[in-house]
Design an enzyme around this catalytic site. Structure first.
Site, short mmCIF file in Angstrom:
data_model
loop_
_atom_site.label_atom_id
_atom_site.label_comp_id
_atom_site.label_asym_id
_atom_site.label_seq_id
_atom_site.Cartn_x
_atom_site.Cartn_y
_atom_site.Cartn_z
CB THR A 92 10.07 -1.60 9.43
OG1 THR A 92 11.30 -1.94 8.79
CG2 THR A 92 9.50 -2.88 10.06
CE LYS A 123 10.55 -4.15 1.93
NZ LYS A 123 10.81 -3.46 3.20
CD GLU A 177 13.30 0.79 3.87
OE1 GLU A 177 12.71 0.05 4.68
OE2 GLU A 177 13.47 0.49 2.66
#
Length: 209
Positions: free
Chosen positions: A71, A131, A43
């Site tokens: 993000t 998450k 990621e």
């Protein structure tokens, strides 16, 4: 690779490496080092300067790496990430517009949450995996507590995942985990100490088993 394939690979590998590189070359070298240690799910966070350009380059030059963009806070960034070749999208919070973009594109989205209400909200908006962030403050016990009323929701802890805790998070019911500085230390990345990062990846792989 369709959505099911991507999710299966993340679940099988058990650990997503979070990288905040300062150049495309370092990201490519870091990805190679992680792959040598057995980890190929990465990621790249939007807090990395030039993240979209890096994402596009890695997608072109290392198609064997399962690269996601993290993000992601808005729909425009999600679309740009998908255009750059990201194969999954990650948010740090409940972001319905981001989830909608990923779902429309048929790409997995890992939506951020912490509290039970946020977990349900992110899931109801269509996140494939929720998450749990930041997970370090409550640890595996908190994840286990969340799984009790929400067994149908896939959870992925981020923050506080180390070789010492990754096994406990998985035993607590985690779909997979994500690790940043504990897997890719800033000092090792800056120094280009790829051997150290490969060794760290191997530690995570062994612990996750």
């Amino acid at each position: 690779m369709n959505k099911s394939d991507v999710l299966h690979r993340i679940r099988s590998e058990k650990v997503i490496a979070l990288i905040r590189a300062d150049s495309p070359d370092r990201l490519l070298d870091c990805a190679r080092a992680l792959a040598a240690g057995g980890l190929t799910c990465i990621e790249l966070t939007m807090t990395t300067p030039g993240a979209l350009a890096m994402c596009a380059r890695v997608s072109r030059e290392m198609p064997e790496v399962l690269l996601g963009l993290g993000t992601v806070l808005d729909a425009e960034t999600a679309r740009a990430g998908l255009d750059a070749g990201a194969r999954f999208i990650v948010t740090p919070a409940v972001r319905p517009a981001v989830i909608a973009v990923a779902r429309a594109a048929g790409v997995p989205v890992l939506g951020g949450a912490l509290t039970p209400t946020e977990v349900v909200s992110t899931w109801e908006h269509g996140a494939d995996v929720v998450k749990i962030f930041p997970a370090e403050f409550f640890g595996p016990a908190y994840l286990k507590s969340l799984k009790a009323p929400f067994p149908q929701i896939e959870l992925m802890p981020t923050g506080g995942v180390t070789p010492e805790t990754v096994g406990d998070f998985l035993k607590a019911g985690a779909f997979a985990t994500a690790a940043g500085s504990s897997l890719v230390p800033a000092a090792a990345l800056k120094a280009g100490d790829w051997a150290a990062i490969t060794a760290r990846a191997r530690q995570f792989v062994a612990a996750a088993k």
